[in-house]
Scaffold this active site. Sequence first.
Site, PDB file in Angstrom:
ATOM      1  N   LEU A 104       1.028  -0.867   0.010  1.00  0.00           N
ATOM      2  CA  LEU A 104      -0.032   0.288   0.244  1.00  0.00           C
ATOM      3  C   LEU A 104       0.834   1.065  -0.351  1.00  0.00           C
ATOM      4  O   LEU A 104       1.385   0.885   0.565  1.00  0.00           O
ATOM      5  CB  LEU A 104      -0.967   0.154   1.387  1.00  0.00           C
ATOM      6  CG  LEU A 104      -1.649  -1.494   1.209  1.00  0.00           C
ATOM      7  CD1 LEU A 104      -2.712  -0.854   2.862  1.00  0.00           C
ATOM      8  CD2 LEU A 104      -3.013   0.092   0.530  1.00  0.00           C
ATOM      9  N   ASP A 105       0.606   1.873  -0.616  1.00  0.00           N
ATOM     10  CA  ASP A 105       1.478   3.385  -0.307  1.00  0.00           C
ATOM     11  C   ASP A 105       1.126   4.004   0.871  1.00  0.00           C
ATOM     12  O   ASP A 105       0.525   3.960   1.363  1.00  0.00           O
ATOM     13  CB  ASP A 105       1.108   4.721  -1.839  1.00  0.00           C
ATOM     14  CG  ASP A 105       0.040   5.001  -1.710  1.00  0.00           C
ATOM     15  OD1 ASP A 105      -0.861   5.798  -0.755  1.00  0.00           O
ATOM     16  OD2 ASP A 105      -0.181   5.464  -3.055  1.00  0.00           O
ATOM     17  N   LYS A 106       2.264   5.174   0.508  1.00  0.00           N
ATOM     18  CA  LYS A 106       2.496   5.791   2.170  1.00  0.00           C
ATOM     19  C   LYS A 106       1.530   6.630   2.165  1.00  0.00           C
ATOM     20  O   LYS A 106       0.921   6.733   3.343  1.00  0.00           O
ATOM     21  CB  LYS A 106       3.134   7.017   1.665  1.00  0.00           C
ATOM     22  CG  LYS A 106       3.573   7.366   3.123  1.00  0.00           C
ATOM     23  CD  LYS A 106       5.072   8.929   3.113  1.00  0.00           C
ATOM     24  CE  LYS A 106       4.895   9.517   3.780  1.00  0.00           C
ATOM     25  NZ  LYS A 106       6.305  10.536   3.724  1.00  0.00           N
ATOM     26  N   SER A 108      -1.880   5.892   1.358  1.00  0.00           N
ATOM     27  CA  SER A 108      -2.747   4.824   1.700  1.00  0.00           C
ATOM     28  C   SER A 108      -2.655   4.015   2.606  1.00  0.00           C
ATOM     29  O   SER A 108      -2.012   4.385   3.037  1.00  0.00           O
ATOM     30  CB  SER A 108      -3.170   3.586   0.377  1.00  0.00           C
ATOM     31  OG  SER A 108      -3.043   4.238  -0.603  1.00  0.00           O
TER      32      SER A 108
END
Length: 260
Positions: A104-106, A108
């Site tokens: 998951l990106d930072k 999210s």
Amino acid sequence: MEAKKERLNKYLASCGICSRREADQLIEAGRVTVDGQVAVTGMQVSGEEKILVNRKAVHGKNEKVVLAYYKPIGVTCTEKDKHAERTVSDELKYPVRLTYAGRLDKNSEGLLLMTNDGDLIDHMMRGANCHEKEYQVRADRAVSDAFLQGMASGVYLEDLDITTRKCKVRRTGRFTFSMVLTQGINRQIRRMTESFGYRVRALKRTRVLNVELGDLKPGEYRRLQGEELERLYQECRKDSEKTAAASWPVQKDAAESRRI
């Protein structure tokens, strides 16, 4: 009796060090030694050898652990970026070394599967396996029927020159909707949303296959056990069988290891 041997990359994966693919990269980079000698691709080991990865000893195969972890906003899925302020490995305190199976990106939040099962990591990070992942999304303005239909039909992403797979999209509120994806293109939901002139204000992953975020709070985790864990492995096997049998349209597709 001589101990049974296996390929070094498989052995490292079974120890929870990394995936097989990552193990091959470490071996090719000369960062793995076996009994004091630099390892080579394809070599066989029994586990009785003194194996070092980045000069750190590998302590044999661990009991397989799978956690459902609520990744908070601001935490980066990385083990190598020294510039990241907060990383998953720093935030998640667990006695066994675990690696994320999908990212998951930072910016999210939500469900992240953490495990020391290298085979499971390999399986989960292959985009071709089409694992379902469900997200709750808040946009910067009211979502229209045309927007929802367009998102569900597949979106051409010009900067990547790919078209996303069809997916399930459902309105949950005036500004919110849920999505079920089966691929993991870099920042996929954000890119898709922006192609219609919207922007994502909040993004939370709530499910991966049969595993749900449930009532976990940011930073909390639970260990998967019993029926939930068994079903996860069953779902993985089923998806592999379906992928092998299906004739997917040929398209440029990013690996699942990319961030959503």
